[in-house]
Design a protein around this motif. Structure first.
Motif, PDB file in Angstrom:
ATOM      1  N   THR A 244       0.839  -1.202   0.000  1.00 35.83           N
ATOM      2  CA  THR A 244       0.000   0.000   0.000  1.00 35.83           C
ATOM      3  C   THR A 244       0.877   1.257   0.000  1.00 35.83           C
ATOM      4  O   THR A 244       0.582   2.236  -0.688  1.00 35.83           O
ATOM      5  N   GLY A 268      -3.546  -7.114   1.728  1.00 34.64           N
ATOM      6  CA  GLY A 268      -4.660  -7.115   2.661  1.00 34.64           C
ATOM      7  C   GLY A 268      -4.360  -7.707   4.017  1.00 34.64           C
ATOM      8  O   GLY A 268      -3.201  -7.981   4.366  1.00 34.64           O
ATOM      9  N   LYS A 269      -5.417  -7.852   4.769  1.00 34.11           N
ATOM     10  CA  LYS A 269      -5.347  -8.457   6.107  1.00 34.11           C
ATOM     11  C   LYS A 269      -6.644  -9.239   6.246  1.00 34.11           C
ATOM     12  O   LYS A 269      -7.522  -8.916   7.056  1.00 34.11           O
ATOM     13  N   SER A 270      -6.779 -10.267   5.394  1.00 34.92           N
ATOM     14  CA  SER A 270      -8.086 -10.894   5.188  1.00 34.92           C
ATOM     15  C   SER A 270      -8.607 -11.639   6.404  1.00 34.92           C
ATOM     16  O   SER A 270      -7.919 -12.501   6.972  1.00 34.92           O
ATOM     17  N   CYS A 300      -1.112 -11.944  -1.066  1.00 34.00           N
ATOM     18  CA  CYS A 300      -1.887 -10.740  -0.732  1.00 34.00           C
ATOM     19  C   CYS A 300      -3.245 -11.083  -0.130  1.00 34.00           C
ATOM     20  O   CYS A 300      -3.778 -10.319   0.657  1.00 34.00           O
ATOM     21  N   GLU A 399      -0.088  -5.870   7.414  1.00 31.95           N
ATOM     22  CA  GLU A 399       0.144  -7.031   6.556  1.00 31.95           C
ATOM     23  C   GLU A 399       1.538  -7.575   6.874  1.00 31.95           C
ATOM     24  O   GLU A 399       2.538  -6.887   6.664  1.00 31.95           O
ATOM     25  N   TYR A 425      -7.720  -2.486   5.060  1.00 35.15           N
ATOM     26  CA  TYR A 425      -7.690  -3.288   3.838  1.00 35.15           C
ATOM     27  C   TYR A 425      -9.071  -3.838   3.473  1.00 35.15           C
ATOM     28  O   TYR A 425      -9.979  -3.851   4.316  1.00 35.15           O
ATOM     29  N   GLY A 426      -9.188  -4.329   2.259  1.00 38.81           N
ATOM     30  CA  GLY A 426     -10.457  -4.925   1.824  1.00 38.81           C
ATOM     31  C   GLY A 426     -10.285  -5.748   0.564  1.00 38.81           C
ATOM     32  O   GLY A 426     -10.992  -5.561  -0.422  1.00 38.81           O
ATOM     33  N   LEU A 427      -9.316  -6.668   0.593  1.00 41.44           N
ATOM     34  CA  LEU A 427      -9.066  -7.461  -0.613  1.00 41.44           C
ATOM     35  C   LEU A 427      -9.950  -8.711  -0.639  1.00 41.44           C
ATOM     36  O   LEU A 427     -10.586  -9.004  -1.630  1.00 41.44           O
ATOM     37  N   ALA A 448     -15.096  -6.229   1.107  1.00 35.92           N
ATOM     38  CA  ALA A 448     -13.926  -6.791   0.433  1.00 35.92           C
ATOM     39  C   ALA A 448     -14.267  -7.076  -1.023  1.00 35.92           C
ATOM     40  O   ALA A 448     -15.425  -7.355  -1.351  1.00 35.92           O
ATOM     41  N   GLY A 467      -9.386  -4.880  -4.817  1.00 36.75           N
ATOM     42  CA  GLY A 467      -9.703  -4.504  -3.452  1.00 36.75           C
ATOM     43  C   GLY A 467     -10.686  -3.381  -3.243  1.00 36.75           C
ATOM     44  O   GLY A 467     -11.008  -2.616  -4.153  1.00 36.75           O
ATOM     45  N   SER A 471      -6.722  -1.566  -0.099  1.00 36.67           N
ATOM     46  CA  SER A 471      -6.214  -2.677  -0.907  1.00 36.67           C
ATOM     47  C   SER A 471      -6.116  -2.259  -2.371  1.00 36.67           C
ATOM     48  O   SER A 471      -5.630  -3.024  -3.204  1.00 36.67           O
TER      49      SER A 471
END
Ligand code: NAP
Ligand code: MG
Length: 496
Positions: A244, A268-270, A300, A399, A425-427, A448, A467, A471
């Motif tokens: 990012t 991301g940080k899913s 990712c 991340e 994040y929002g992947l 996401a 994302g 993201s």
């Protein structure tokens, strides 16, 4: 799939392409500078790579521009462009062993992954976008009743791609396949950690019949070559995958240069949500372990935040740990190895420092946590699980890009959603449930680009990938990928 086994012996057959590929020939950096290409498997230097800067980028962009304006590629009939890209895909498939070996040596992923997943994925991506070339139709608008409104897509011209090291050739292909299929010329800047496959594949592109100047690869550092591509006045669009932090720099480069179109895929940080009514906890646990440990967590969409309902927490964590324990890092060149090395020493140290941070902020280390295989000279980390994580801890917010799982417990669906969406994040987000209403409600509420229900990995190339929030924006994969590489032209013809 029958694949070779004697990978170690075969490394001696390799001939590294280590110069830039510009205008269909290999050339040194204008400065004559090089940098070391180090294998994270054992810390050994593989070769010296041309260290390109603004001058080389300019040369590549001029070649790409000349080829584009000549129409040698952009104006070829769709069926001919398709044939060339099919041949390119065939050549990649025919060189799969060599490309897989280069990928594994360069970035340390297991040879089974690069040979069975990455390289076939690259050939498949090229083929998929090639197939689409003569099946996409433009539009006719209702206009105003006095004429004909045509809405047509045109290639942009010169596309720059700055790509990462976690799936080096595959992430490059996600950019170059649709960009080329749409008729653009391209300049690719691979990550400094993993330039070998992009450099090798460039001559396969030429062999397949891509005209001179259409496909260029310029290796070098982000701050020099990457920045020069982002700031070039004659690049029409820049597609980026990476952090990012660097993604934001490309927005700045664009604003300070020619307002080129930017698309960003920034990790991301899913969240991976295990509801109380998950049908098969064993399946969910296995996929959850793979979802974070696969590729040593350098993914990712890694399912890095495990959100688990308090009533199933204990049983579930036990199962995840069981799978994690089996994923012992080994020699990436051994075809049975499931977990390879980290991409380089920096990334290993970065991940180890996050592990220390997790401990110092009060999370409970319940599996792994250390560097292993030191004797190899390479950079390996074992699968690591933290329990009793709260969503405000650093290991839940940043991340990590390593095999490190952060477990957070929740009491009800509302709390799960609140925690899941509490991230910059929002992947991707995953949710496990046997209730179809819960599945729909959660899928709609999760912020996401991709939501998986009852899996941590689904959809493949047929679905858009990208994302929400930081993201990034723009989509890879699917026909929507073309949006990033085409202008939309409105032509109105008055009928008298
Ligand atoms: P990065 O710096 O974002 O690297 C991605 C690409 O951007 C590389 O080609 C890099 O070139 C280039 N780059 C770096 N600095 C640049 C600059 N100032 N201007 C223009 N281009 C630049 O990622 P990283 O440092 O390798 O990894 C750091 C973290 O990024 C990881 O821990 C992970 O969290 C995240 N990451 C995410 C993804 C993803 O798939 N979304 C992929 C990789 C990393 P150089 O290699 O020469 O620096
Ligand atoms: Mg490398």
């Amino acid at each position: 799939m029958a694949v070779a086994e004697n990978w170690k012996e075969r490394t001696s057959e390799l001939d590294y392409r280590n110069q830039a590929f510009i205008d269909n020939e290999y050339v040194d950096a204008a400065s004559g500078e090089t940098f070391e290409c180090i294998s994270p498997i054992d810390g050994q230097v593989l070769t010296q790579i041309a260290s390109c800067d603004a001058e080389d980028i300019d040369r590549a962009v001029r070649a790409a521009r000349t080829s584009f304006e000549s129409g040698a590629w952009a104006d070829l009939p769709a069926a001919k462009r398709k044939r060339v890209l099919f041949k390119f895909a065939d050549l990649i498939a025919a060189h799969a062993d060599e490309l897989a070996l280069l990928e594994t040596l360069d970035m340390g992923k297991p040879i089974s992954s690069s040979r069975r997943e990455d390289i076939p994925g690259v050939a498949g991506t090229v083929r998929w976008f090639a197939e689409a070339i003569d099946k996409i139709y433009d539009e006719i608008s209702p206009a105003d009743g006095k004429g004909l409104g045509l809405i047509t897509r045109e290639p942009l011209g010169v596309v720059g791609a700055v790509v990462p090291w976690n799936f080096p050739l595959l992430m490059a292909a996600w950019k170059f396949a649709p960009a080329l299929a749409a008729g653009n010329s391209i300049v690719i800047k691979p990550a400094e950690q993993s330039p070998l496959t992009a450099l090798r594949v460039a001559e396969l592109a030429a062999e397949a019949g891509l005209p001179q100047g259409v496909f260029n690869v310029v290796p070098g550092f982000g701050t020099s070559a990457g920045q020069a591509l982002g700031r070039h006045m004659d690049v029409d669009a820049l597609a980026f995958t990476g952090s990012t932090e660097v993604g934001k720099l490309f927005l700045k480069y664009s604003g300070e240069s020619n307002m080129k179109i930017i698309s960003l895929e920034c990790g991301g940080k899913s969240p991976n949500i295990i509801m109380e009514d998950t049908e098969d906890l064993a399946v969910a646990a296995q996929e959850s372990a793979l979802g974070i440990f696969y590729n040593s967590g350098q993914v990712c969409v890694a399912a890095s935040r495990l959100l688990v309902h308090e009533n199933v927490r204990e049983a579930f964590l036990e199962k995840v740990a069981e799978f994690g324990t089996k994923m012992v890092p080994g020699d990436p060149l051994n075809s049975t190895t499931k977990l390879g090395s980290m991409v380089d020493e920096n990334q290993m140290n970065r991940v180890l420092s996050y592990i220390e941070k997790g401990k110092s902020e009060g999370a409970k280390l319940s599996l792994g946590g250390s560097q292993v295989r030191q004797n190899s000279g390479g950079y390996y980390i074992e699968p690591t699980i933290f329990d009793q994580v709260s969503n405000d801890m650093t290991i839940a917010r940043e991340e990590i890009f390593g095999p490190v799982l952060s477990t957070i417990t929740f009491k009800n669906p509302e709390e799960a959603l609140q925690i899941a969406n509490d991230t910059v994040y929002g992947l991707r987000a995953n949710v496990w449930t046997s209730n179809v209403n819960t599945a729909h409600k959660m899928a709609k509420a999760l912020k996401a680009g991709t939501v998986n229900v009852n899996t941590t990995d689904g959809g493949g190339i047929t679905m858009p990938f990208g994302g929400y929030k930081q993201s990034g924006f723009g989509r890879d994969s699917s026909l929507h990928a073309f949006d990033k590489y085409c202008q939309l032209k409105s032509t109105y013809i008055r009928i008298t």
